[in-house]
Write an enzyme that holds these catalytic residues in place. Structure first.
Site, PDB file in Angstrom:
ATOM      1  N   GLN A   1       0.789  -1.181  -0.025  1.00  0.00           N
ATOM      2  CA  GLN A   1      -0.040   0.022   0.030  1.00  0.00           C
ATOM      3  C   GLN A   1       0.798   1.317  -0.026  1.00  0.00           C
ATOM      4  O   GLN A   1       0.322   2.164  -0.514  1.00  0.00           O
ATOM      5  CB  GLN A   1      -1.115   0.005   1.191  1.00  0.00           C
TER       6      GLN A   1
ATOM      7  N   HIS B   1      20.615 -12.023   8.442  1.00  0.00           N
ATOM      8  CA  HIS B   1      19.670 -11.112   8.101  1.00  0.00           C
ATOM      9  C   HIS B   1      18.422 -11.835   7.790  1.00  0.00           C
ATOM     10  O   HIS B   1      17.394 -11.000   8.043  1.00  0.00           O
ATOM     11  CB  HIS B   1      19.998 -10.726   6.738  1.00  0.00           C
TER      12      HIS B   1
ATOM     13  N   GLU C   1      26.249 -10.178  -4.239  1.00  0.00           N
ATOM     14  CA  GLU C   1      25.828  -8.770  -3.867  1.00  0.00           C
ATOM     15  C   GLU C   1      27.045  -8.291  -3.174  1.00  0.00           C
ATOM     16  O   GLU C   1      27.723  -7.044  -3.523  1.00  0.00           O
ATOM     17  CB  GLU C   1      24.523  -8.949  -2.890  1.00  0.00           C
ATOM     18  N   HIS C   2      27.740  -9.088  -2.309  1.00  0.00           N
ATOM     19  CA  HIS C   2      28.939  -8.720  -1.419  1.00  0.00           C
ATOM     20  C   HIS C   2      30.238  -9.753  -1.928  1.00  0.00           C
ATOM     21  O   HIS C   2      29.720 -10.755  -1.776  1.00  0.00           O
ATOM     22  CB  HIS C   2      28.707  -8.591  -0.062  1.00  0.00           C
TER      23      HIS C   2
ATOM     24  N   ASP D   1      28.482  -1.792   5.031  1.00  0.00           N
ATOM     25  CA  ASP D   1      26.941  -1.706   5.337  1.00  0.00           C
ATOM     26  C   ASP D   1      26.596  -0.025   6.020  1.00  0.00           C
ATOM     27  O   ASP D   1      25.502   0.417   5.754  1.00  0.00           O
ATOM     28  CB  ASP D   1      26.451  -2.762   6.208  1.00  0.00           C
TER      29      ASP D   1
END
Length: 430
Positions: A192, A263, A328-329, A362
């Protein structure tokens, strides 16, 4: 336990390919739900966003205006920080801003041999929306990484949305928003919030681009509204690939792997080395760390389902695997890390040397931590200032310079059977 693989295994290629396979948004029921939410927000605006926020986030708001925070609230949150936290946040913001200043593109132009002026104009987007995951465990670093590049790009209005379960917010997120120069904040989330940013409501203005990570509903909504607005990327689970050889501290390497595994249960941590003894040491260190890690259950599930310890025969074989993963890393923990990095074609961020943990990236190294996942580093890049700027081509023909160009355009247009094009060009040289 983390699975162990060797490139010498007969089934390695298939097993490794299966390990990497992950569908970010591929649930028909999820997509149907998200499409309905978007349609309802478009039709009912504030009313429906408020209803869903009360329903899903259990937010105590009685009217939509209760969902918008004031600049005074952001300032109060910033001023209430302890000196230590404030200094750390300011250091991170300063370094992120400094790095992204170097990315800022400027327009240019030149005059060709025919006397025509050609160039490129660079313009910031008018308004952007940034999505920040919410709750008490939300991430102020995400605020800085999304808002500061937009600010550096010159975007005049930055709208932030962040869910507030039970009406609760992490005050550090508000402080980060104040420091990063966010224009307006609404305590809404989910599909939303994405719909409200994309199409606008009675209160929330429609934006030109939406950036920032979220859950699978947010990812599906971003994909659905793409085209109405721009988006940064469809973010998948966090990933880290660590390559190490030579003298290394196995405990450091193990914790680097766990820094992403904690994570999410579907995060991915892969360790690659040609040194079997080091592989054993890292495997042991992972188990030791898990015994004391607060999010051990999440990390343990992550490494069991999507993690791997991979033994390769040499560095060249490791490079092939790294480019296949497009992580990604990527950490390169060896003496020749810079030389090895030159052979890496696909990675979101490359952390070189033994003293460069991914966690620094990060928070406060400076480069952006919003990075391509799920192999998309093959064709996409980290979030940056360029994501908040657009380019327009500039063309100005002189009276004499247009003649030879118009003749060529006339000929080509005729070959494409576009007569109006041909005549339009012809008028300029006849």
């Amino acid at each position: 336990m983390m699975r162990r693989l060797s490139t010498q295994d007969q089934s390695f290629k298939q097993v490794f390919a299966d390990l990497l396979a992950f569908e970010t948004v591929n649930d028909p029921e999820l997509l149907k739900t998200v499409d309905q939410i978007i349609a309802d927000v478009r039709q009912y605006g504030d009313e429906h966003v408020l209803k869903l926020t009360q329903q899903f986030d259990r937010h105590p708001a009685h009217q939509f205006s209760d969902l918008e925070l004031t600049q005074e609230q952001l300032k109060t949150a910033f001023e209430a920080l302890t000196a230590e936290i404030r200094e750390a946040l300011e250091l991170a913001a300063e370094r992120i801003r400094s790095f992204h200043q170097a990315q800022k593109q400027e327009g240019w132009s030149y005059v060709d041999a025919l006397g025509n002026t050609l160039g490129q104009k660079v313009t910031p987007l008018d308004r952007v929306g940034i999505y920040v995951p919410g709750g008490l465990a939300s991430y102020p670093s995400s605020v800085l990484m999304n808002a500061i590049p937009a600010h550096v790009a010159g975007v005049p209005e930055i709208i932030m949305v962040v869910p507030a379960p039970n009406g609760e917010l992490n005050s550090l997120v508000l402080a980060a928003a104040y420091l990063a120069g966010v224009s307006r904040i609404f305590t809404i989330g989910g599909a939303q919030a994405v719909a409200a940013l994309a199409y606008g409501t009675q209160t929330i203005p429609a934006v030109d681009k939406i950036t920032g990570p979220g859950n699978r509903f947010v990812a599906a909504a971003k994909r659905a509204v793409f085209g109405q607005v721009g988006i940064d990327m469809i973010a998948g689970p966090s990933e880290i690939l660590v390559y190490a050889e030579g003298q290394n501290n196995a405990k450091w390497l193990a914790m680097d792997l766990l820094s992403q595994a904690e994570h999410d249960t579907v995060a991915q941590a892969i360790f690659i080395t040609p040194d079997e003894a080091l592989l054993d040491e890292v495997a042991q260190a992972i188990e030791e760390h898990l015994a004391a890690l607060p999010k051990a259950d999440i990390a343990r599930t992550s490494i069991a389902n999507r993690g791997a310890l991979v033994l390769v025969k040499d560095r060249d074989e490791a490079i092939e695997l790294i480019n296949q993963v497009a992580p990604e890393h990527l950490e390169l923990c060896l003496d020749e890390s810079e030389a090895m990095s030159q052979k890496i074609r696909h990675a979101g961020a490359i952390f070189m040397g033994r003293y460069t943990p991914e966690a620094i990236g990060d928070y406060c190294a400076g480069p952006n931590h919003v990075l391509p996942t799920s192999g998309t580093a093959r064709f996409s890049s980290p979030l940056g200032v360029y994501d908040f700027q657009k380019r327009s081509s500039l063309i100005m023909c002189s009276q004499e310079g247009v003649k030879s160009l118009a003749k060529a355009a006339d000929v080509l247009a005729q070959q494409e059977n576009l007569d109006a094009h041909a005549r339009s060009a012809r008028y300029r040289y006849q």
